[in-house]
Write a protein that holds these residues in place. Structure first.
Motif, PDB file in Angstrom:
ATOM      1  N   ALA A 149       0.622  -1.440  -0.295  1.00 16.85           N
ATOM      2  CA  ALA A 149       0.147  -0.170   0.206  1.00 16.85           C
ATOM      3  C   ALA A 149       0.833   1.476  -0.623  1.00 16.85           C
ATOM      4  O   ALA A 149       0.777   2.407  -0.200  1.00 16.85           O
ATOM      5  N   ALA A 150       2.000   1.214   1.143  1.00 15.78           N
ATOM      6  CA  ALA A 150       3.000   1.827   0.812  1.00 15.78           C
ATOM      7  C   ALA A 150       3.379   2.420  -0.247  1.00 15.78           C
ATOM      8  O   ALA A 150       3.228   3.666  -1.050  1.00 15.78           O
ATOM      9  N   ILE A 151       3.997   1.862  -1.243  1.00 11.37           N
ATOM     10  CA  ILE A 151       4.589   1.448  -2.604  1.00 11.37           C
ATOM     11  C   ILE A 151       3.787   2.386  -3.295  1.00 11.37           C
ATOM     12  O   ILE A 151       3.498   2.941  -4.495  1.00 11.37           O
ATOM     13  N   ALA A 152       2.116   1.685  -3.526  1.00 10.03           N
ATOM     14  CA  ALA A 152       1.221   2.514  -4.390  1.00 10.03           C
ATOM     15  C   ALA A 152       0.649   3.647  -4.457  1.00 10.03           C
ATOM     16  O   ALA A 152       0.341   4.243  -5.450  1.00 10.03           O
ATOM     17  N   ILE A 153       0.581   4.230  -2.865  1.00 15.88           N
ATOM     18  CA  ILE A 153       0.559   5.073  -2.454  1.00 15.88           C
ATOM     19  C   ILE A 153       1.609   6.423  -3.098  1.00 15.88           C
ATOM     20  O   ILE A 153       1.758   7.530  -3.651  1.00 15.88           O
ATOM     21  N   GLN A 154       3.453   5.953  -2.717  1.00 18.86           N
ATOM     22  CA  GLN A 154       4.158   6.766  -2.952  1.00 18.86           C
ATOM     23  C   GLN A 154       4.027   6.909  -4.580  1.00 18.86           C
ATOM     24  O   GLN A 154       4.592   7.592  -5.740  1.00 18.86           O
ATOM     25  N   ARG A 155       3.364   5.336  -5.438  1.00 18.43           N
ATOM     26  CA  ARG A 155       3.661   5.000  -7.174  1.00 18.43           C
ATOM     27  C   ARG A 155       3.094   7.146  -7.764  1.00 18.43           C
ATOM     28  O   ARG A 155       2.872   7.499  -8.446  1.00 18.43           O
ATOM     29  N   ALA A 156       1.747   6.687  -7.043  1.00 18.30           N
ATOM     30  CA  ALA A 156       0.831   7.577  -6.973  1.00 18.30           C
ATOM     31  C   ALA A 156       1.263   8.921  -6.821  1.00 18.30           C
ATOM     32  O   ALA A 156       0.499  10.013  -7.635  1.00 18.30           O
ATOM     33  N   TYR A 157       1.653   8.754  -6.220  1.00 15.66           N
ATOM     34  CA  TYR A 157       1.887  10.838  -4.880  1.00 15.66           C
ATOM     35  C   TYR A 157       3.017  10.763  -7.047  1.00 15.66           C
ATOM     36  O   TYR A 157       3.018  12.276  -6.949  1.00 15.66           O
ATOM     37  N   ARG A 158       4.073  10.588  -6.765  1.00 11.08           N
ATOM     38  CA  ARG A 158       5.316  10.467  -8.175  1.00 11.08           C
ATOM     39  C   ARG A 158       4.286  11.044  -9.390  1.00 11.08           C
ATOM     40  O   ARG A 158       5.154  11.680  -9.992  1.00 11.08           O
ATOM     41  N   LEU A 159       3.438  10.143  -9.329  1.00 16.20           N
ATOM     42  CA  LEU A 159       2.759   9.970 -10.874  1.00 16.20           C
ATOM     43  C   LEU A 159       2.127  11.525 -10.616  1.00 16.20           C
ATOM     44  O   LEU A 159       2.443  12.116 -11.757  1.00 16.20           O
ATOM     45  N   ASN A 160       1.090  11.423  -9.890  1.00 15.71           N
ATOM     46  CA  ASN A 160       0.640  13.071  -9.911  1.00 15.71           C
ATOM     47  C   ASN A 160       1.535  14.421 -10.390  1.00 15.71           C
ATOM     48  O   ASN A 160       1.422  15.676 -10.623  1.00 15.71           O
ATOM     49  N   ARG A 161       2.419  14.031  -8.612  1.00 14.58           N
ATOM     50  CA  ARG A 161       3.692  15.458  -8.978  1.00 14.58           C
ATOM     51  C   ARG A 161       4.050  16.053 -10.350  1.00 14.58           C
ATOM     52  O   ARG A 161       4.479  16.772 -11.095  1.00 14.58           O
ATOM     53  N   ASN A 162       5.312  14.489 -11.529  1.00 15.21           N
ATOM     54  CA  ASN A 162       5.612  14.372 -12.115  1.00 15.21           C
ATOM     55  C   ASN A 162       4.416  14.960 -12.961  1.00 15.21           C
ATOM     56  O   ASN A 162       4.903  15.946 -14.002  1.00 15.21           O
ATOM     57  N   ARG A 163       3.148  14.907 -13.101  1.00 18.88           N
ATOM     58  CA  ARG A 163       2.391  15.253 -14.134  1.00 18.88           C
ATOM     59  C   ARG A 163       2.435  17.030 -14.144  1.00 18.88           C
ATOM     60  O   ARG A 163       1.678  17.393 -15.023  1.00 18.88           O
ATOM     61  N   GLN A 164       2.309  17.760 -12.552  1.00 14.98           N
ATOM     62  CA  GLN A 164       1.952  18.785 -12.074  1.00 14.98           C
ATOM     63  C   GLN A 164       3.100  19.446 -13.019  1.00 14.98           C
ATOM     64  O   GLN A 164       2.979  20.805 -13.230  1.00 14.98           O
ATOM     65  N   ILE A 165       4.940  19.044 -12.452  1.00 17.45           N
ATOM     66  CA  ILE A 165       5.483  19.845 -12.807  1.00 17.45           C
ATOM     67  C   ILE A 165       5.617  19.838 -14.840  1.00 17.45           C
ATOM     68  O   ILE A 165       5.667  20.642 -14.953  1.00 17.45           O
ATOM     69  N   VAL A 166       5.443  18.600 -14.796  1.00 19.52           N
ATOM     70  CA  VAL A 166       5.142  18.730 -16.417  1.00 19.52           C
ATOM     71  C   VAL A 166       4.154  19.562 -17.277  1.00 19.52           C
ATOM     72  O   VAL A 166       3.977  20.759 -18.048  1.00 19.52           O
ATOM     73  N   LYS A 167       2.624  19.764 -16.469  1.00 21.43           N
ATOM     74  CA  LYS A 167       2.096  20.530 -16.765  1.00 21.43           C
ATOM     75  C   LYS A 167       1.653  21.998 -16.148  1.00 21.43           C
ATOM     76  O   LYS A 167       2.032  23.012 -17.332  1.00 21.43           O
ATOM     77  N   THR A 168       2.425  22.821 -15.688  1.00 16.72           N
ATOM     78  CA  THR A 168       3.099  23.228 -15.017  1.00 16.72           C
ATOM     79  C   THR A 168       3.938  24.020 -16.337  1.00 16.72           C
ATOM     80  O   THR A 168       4.323  25.130 -16.384  1.00 16.72           O
ATOM     81  N   PHE A 169       4.468  23.830 -16.612  1.00 18.59           N
ATOM     82  CA  PHE A 169       6.100  23.855 -17.485  1.00 18.59           C
ATOM     83  C   PHE A 169       5.365  24.443 -18.994  1.00 18.59           C
ATOM     84  O   PHE A 169       5.194  25.420 -19.708  1.00 18.59           O
ATOM     85  N   MET A 170       4.244  23.575 -18.811  1.00 15.28           N
ATOM     86  CA  MET A 170       3.825  23.293 -20.432  1.00 15.28           C
ATOM     87  C   MET A 170       2.923  24.864 -21.297  1.00 15.28           C
ATOM     88  O   MET A 170       2.527  25.002 -21.898  1.00 15.28           O
ATOM     89  N   ASP A 171       1.977  24.646 -19.242  1.00 12.49           N
ATOM     90  CA  ASP A 171       1.208  26.168 -19.551  1.00 12.49           C
ATOM     91  C   ASP A 171       1.989  27.186 -19.284  1.00 12.49           C
ATOM     92  O   ASP A 171       1.115  28.635 -19.534  1.00 12.49           O
ATOM     93  N   LEU A 172       3.497  27.113 -19.979  1.00 13.47           N
ATOM     94  CA  LEU A 172       3.651  28.770 -19.323  1.00 13.47           C
ATOM     95  C   LEU A 172       3.703  29.471 -21.206  1.00 13.47           C
ATOM     96  O   LEU A 172       4.363  30.606 -21.442  1.00 13.47           O
ATOM     97  N   GLY A 173       3.165  28.532 -21.969  1.00 13.02           N
ATOM     98  CA  GLY A 173       3.463  28.365 -23.483  1.00 13.02           C
ATOM     99  C   GLY A 173       4.918  28.263 -24.595  1.00 13.02           C
ATOM    100  O   GLY A 173       4.721  28.896 -25.318  1.00 13.02           O
ATOM    101  N   LEU A 174       5.621  28.129 -24.057  1.00 10.48           N
ATOM    102  CA  LEU A 174       6.927  28.314 -24.187  1.00 10.48           C
ATOM    103  C   LEU A 174       8.075  27.761 -25.500  1.00 10.48           C
ATOM    104  O   LEU A 174       7.201  26.150 -25.397  1.00 10.48           O
ATOM    105  N   THR A 175       7.187  28.065 -26.514  1.00  7.17           N
ATOM    106  CA  THR A 175       7.782  27.780 -28.348  1.00  7.17           C
ATOM    107  C   THR A 175       8.973  28.435 -28.509  1.00  7.17           C
ATOM    108  O   THR A 175       8.636  29.794 -28.328  1.00  7.17           O
ATOM    109  N   VAL A 176       9.180  28.061 -29.864  1.00  6.35           N
ATOM    110  CA  VAL A 176      10.576  28.796 -29.986  1.00  6.35           C
ATOM    111  C   VAL A 176       9.593  29.728 -31.405  1.00  6.35           C
ATOM    112  O   VAL A 176       9.602  31.208 -31.534  1.00  6.35           O
ATOM    113  N   GLU A 177       8.064  29.534 -31.346  1.00  9.78           N
ATOM    114  CA  GLU A 177       6.987  30.347 -32.703  1.00  9.78           C
ATOM    115  C   GLU A 177       6.984  31.312 -30.907  1.00  9.78           C
ATOM    116  O   GLU A 177       6.880  32.487 -31.787  1.00  9.78           O
TER     117      GLU A 177
END
Length: 855
Positions: A149-177
């Motif tokens: 259960a602890a492993i599952a909770i940690q896996r879910a936490y890391r999944l949500n944290r990594n998703r938020q990190i990627v989403k936060t950077f993508m929301d900045l809209g930084l592209t070359v164009e």
């Protein structure tokens, strides 16, 4: 008869055959020697070519040794880091496999025990033992379920944290164009925001770039913090979106940096697209390794480019600091409020520059600045030589009297100029070294260190004077050889006596000694009887000169003393040396009177000009036309700035801007200065205006040629090439023409010039030196120079002047005129002094004319 004929023919054929053999042998010998000579010449040429090739290869190898060593070190560090990472991953994998094997064995043992307990009827255990076994199994299952259960909770936490990190950077809209479409100032401000920095740092940690950066930095013993890594990564977007603003040059290093920026962002976008819930938003391991490789390549190229750019920026900042220091040295004796405010502004700018220099140089700031300031003062500030005559030290009391008497000529003329005088009472001013009192006062007002110099003569006048002087001394030599001493010696003694007495005041002791030694009547009597020894008197004068000359003339006097020649030649050199001593004495007296002259310069020149207008010796017609042309030009610019014309009156230029525009039209131009274009208020500055235009032409032509040559040779336009600029100026003739062959010969010593490049240089030099039809490059350089000078002249207040002075180097470098910083700074300082003095002196007439013109 037949036999004789045959014999004669045989002899003839035999002679012809012998002649043919002789010619054949001679031709073979000549061709063999010529071929040998050609072979020897070819061997020498090949030997020289081989030596030149070896020298070039050695030079190239030496130049690339540091880069190769650095590249090898970086490759070794990266290889070591990869090996360490692979070893760490291998160790982790082995630990995991060992744990998995241990769990598998434990699970198999537990299943085997449970099967044996259920299937063995002959060995049924007691009820207590069975219940204990069941309790242990339940406890083990409970513990195992909690770990899972602890492993599952940690896996879910890391999944949500990594998703938020990627989403936060993508929301900045930084592209070359998006970066390309956003203005440079806005995107720079966006990159500096805290939320962007935080989102970038978390994403770099997720994809492993921050750890990779830290590892490389640790291997190089240079700790790179998170903010620096974020700035380097975000710089890739700015470099691709705004390359012209970020990269000031288009060299090979810059092109390579752009290519590696593209590779980094392509690898980054590929890794982001591979991030999904199936891999916990960690992306593909293969794409992550590619991203880390691209990051290593980009960060290395970026650090190399930034290091080179930082060195160039550090050089510019130090050069700007030295320029401000030179201005401070020139203003250190000024005590008026404007100068004090200007010096305070310079100090503030110097402190700002010190902060920026310390950020780049660190602990080396003080030694670098100290060395640059010492070199700049030694090269740019006038070398102080002691021109004070030693004879002036004897009569210190008489020097004080001379201080008050020297400007008496000016002071005595002031009442005559201020009172209504009759035209018949006007008398021309006396000349001193070819200058009138008015001109001397004017020069001192513009330069407190002004010194008189021997009057310049035209080439024809100089030639006539030299020939006349030679004829005079030749005639004197003939007279002395004939024994006619009475006709020459007393006259020469009188001339020497008068020159020596001009070096002293009548109250000084040496004045009386010289007057007694040069007894002209006694010399005449001795010459009449032929008993006068002129060599003895000459030796006495030579022994006196080291005691009365200034320290700056010691070398000249020693040369005269050590010169061995006849009496006439030594007498000629003695008279020239006495003229130099008289010049030093005159300058010394003027130097003592300089404070008084400078204080009275403006009112004195006003009264003299007013008198010229009163007696119709001058008019204001040229001044009126000059100001009218400047006003029309500034009004036209104001109308252009006012798009609809409604605010035209509000945008009318002030009187000072009109005056500065007129001054620039006189001083800064590529055309010849005509007499009808010079206003009456500048009649004392004609030579100065001509020197300004000469300086401007040399600056513009040399800058245009240097910039063209740099582009043709693909050199960095920001790097100075002062030897080339000095060579171009030395090759310019009086008509500002330049022999392109001499320039190409000089360039061949510095770089390889293909024939096509030589042709382009010749055509470019011909176009640039044609001042009748301005070349586009020359026109651009001249326009930039005019803009720079106009902005500096129109600066309002000492603070703004100090701020602009601190940005001189950066501005001129961006204009492509880094080699001309010293010349342009000197021209600007002289223009500012002339503008300030002339405007204050003649402001009454300028304001009246502008009021009549309806400004």
């Amino acid at each position: 008869r037949r036999a004789s004929i045959l014999e004669s023919r045989k002899n003839t054929l035999r002679a012809r055959a012998a002649h043919a053999e002789k010619v054949r042998s001679r031709c073979y010998k000549d061709s063999h020697e010529a071929l040998a000579a050609r072979l020897i010449a070819l061997q020498k040429s090949l030997s020289k070519a081989q030596k030149s090739r070896n020298a070039i290869l050695a030079k190239t190898a030496a130049a690339c040794a540091n880069e190769v060593a650095k590249a090898k070190q970086i490759a070794q560090e990266i290889k070591q880091k990869r090996e360490e990472e692979a070893k760490a991953l291998k160790d982790v994998m082995e630990d995991r496999l060992m744990e998995a094997e241990k769990r598998r064995l434990e699970l198999q043992r537990a299943r085997r025990n449970s099967r044996r307990a259920r299937g063995s009827s002959s060995s049924v255990k007691a009820d207590g033992e069975t219940s204990e076994t069941l309790e242990n199994i339940r406890t083990e299952k409970k513990q195992r379920s909690e770990e899972e259960a602890a492993i599952a909770i940690q896996r879910a936490y890391r999944l949500n944290r990594n998703r938020q990190i990627v989403k936060t950077f993508m929301d900045l809209g930084l592209t070359v164009e998006s970066v390309r479409d956003t203005p440079f100032d806005e995107i720079t401000a966006l990159m500096g925001e805290e939320r962007v920095q935080r989102a970038t740092s978390r994403l770099l940690q997720l994809c492993g770039l921050l750890q990779a950066t830290t590892g490389v930095a640790t291997a190089r013993e240079d700790v790179v913090d998170t903010e620096k890594a974020c700035r380097i990564f975000l710089s890739a977007y700015v470099i691709l979106g705004h390359p012209s603003e970020v990269l000031s040059n288009d060299g090979q290093d810059e092109k390579a940096l752009i290519t590696k920026s593209k590779d980094l962002l392509c690898a980054f976008e590929a890794w982001v697209s591979s991030a999904s819930p199936f891999n916990s938003y960690m992306g593909s391991s293969y794409l992550r390794d590619s991203l880390i490789s691209a990051w290593d390549s980009f960060s290395t190229a970026f650090s190399s480019w930034k290091e080179r750019d930082s060195k160039h920026l550090l050089t510019l900042l130090i050069q700007t600091y030295t320029e401000l220091d030179l201005i401070m040295q020139k203003l250190k004796d000024e005590t008026d409020p404007a100068s004090m405010d200007y010096k305070e502004g310079i100090r503030e700018q110097q402190l700002t520059l010190l902060v920026r220099i310390r950020q780049l140089a660190g602990d080396q700031t003080r030694p670098l600045i100290k060395k640059a300031v010492i070199e700049a003062r030694k090269a740019r500030l006038p070398k102080k030589q002691d021109h004070r005559p030693r004879g002036a030290e004897e009569g210190s009391t008489t020097t004080a009297n001379a201080t008050t008497e020297a400007p008496s000529v000016v002071v005595d003329n002031e009442p005559a100029a201020s009172q209504p005088a009759q035209p018949s009472s006007f008398r021309p001013e006396p000349l001193l070294m070819g200058l009138t009192n008015r001109e001397i006062v004017h020069e001192f007002a513009l330069d407190k260190n002004f010194r008189l110099k021997p009057a310049k003569k035209a080439p024809l006048e100089e030639m006539v004077a030299t020939q006349a002087k030679k004829a005079f001394f030749d005639y004197m030599r003939e007279g002395l050889e004939k024994g006619d001493m009475e006709a020459w010696i007393p006259q020469m003694a009188q001339v020497i006596k008068e020159k020596l007495l001009r070096l002293f005041e009548p109250t000084q002791s040496l004045y009386k000694v010289i007057d007694n030694v040069f007894d002209i009547e006694l010399i005449q009597q001795q010459c009449r009887v032929g008993s006068y020894d002129y060599n003895k008197l000459f030796s006495w004068v030579l022994n006196l000169l080291p005691q009365i000359c200034s320290p700056a003339r010691d070398a000249v006097v020693q040369q005269l003393i050590q010169f061995e020649g006849d009496y006439i030649t030594r007498l000629d050199k003695l008279l020239d040396t006495l003229d130099l001593l008289i010049l030093d004495q005159t300058n010394f007296k003027l130097m003592q009177s300089a404070p008084f002259l400078i204080q009275q310069a403006i009112p004195y020149e006003r009264r003299m000009f007013s008198a010229d207008l009163q007696f119709n010796r001058a008019s204001l017609e040229k001044t009126r036309n000059w100001l009218a042309a400047a006003r029309d030009k500034k009004n036209a610019e104001a109308m252009i700035r006012s798009s609809d014309g409604t605010n035209a009156q509000a945008n009318l230029p002030p009187a000072e801007a009109i005056y500065n525009e007129g001054l620039l039209s006189l001083a800064v131009s590529l055309d010849e200065l005509k007499a009808e274009d010079i206003p009456e208020t500048f009649h004392l500055d004609v030579e100065r205006l001509l020197s300004y235009r000469d300086t401007v032409r040399k600056i513009a032509i040399s800058s245009a040629i240097v910039l063209t040559v740099k582009n043709l040779l693909r050199r960095d336009v920001r790097k100075p090439w002062k030897p080339l600029r000095e060579r171009i100026v030395s090759l310019l003739d009086r008509n500002y023409q330049l022999n392109a062959t001499d320039l190409i010969t000089y360039l061949q010593e510095c770089a390889a010039l293909p024939p096509t490049v030589q042709t382009h240089i010749k055509s470019a030099v011909a176009r640039i030196t044609n001042l009748r039809q301005l070349d586009p490059v020359l026109r651009l350089i001249f326009k930039r120079l005019c803009t720079f000078l106009e902005v500096r002249l129109n600066a309002q207040g000492s603070r703004q002047r100090a701020k602009l002075a601190s940005a001189v180097s950066e501005t001129l470098v961006s204009f492509g005129m880094e080699e001309q910083i010293e010349d342009i700074t000197g021209l600007l300082e002289s223009l500012e002094r002339l503008a300030g003095y002339n405007r204050i002196t003649y402001q009454e007439w300028y304001d009246r004319i502008l009021e009549e013109l309806g400004r």
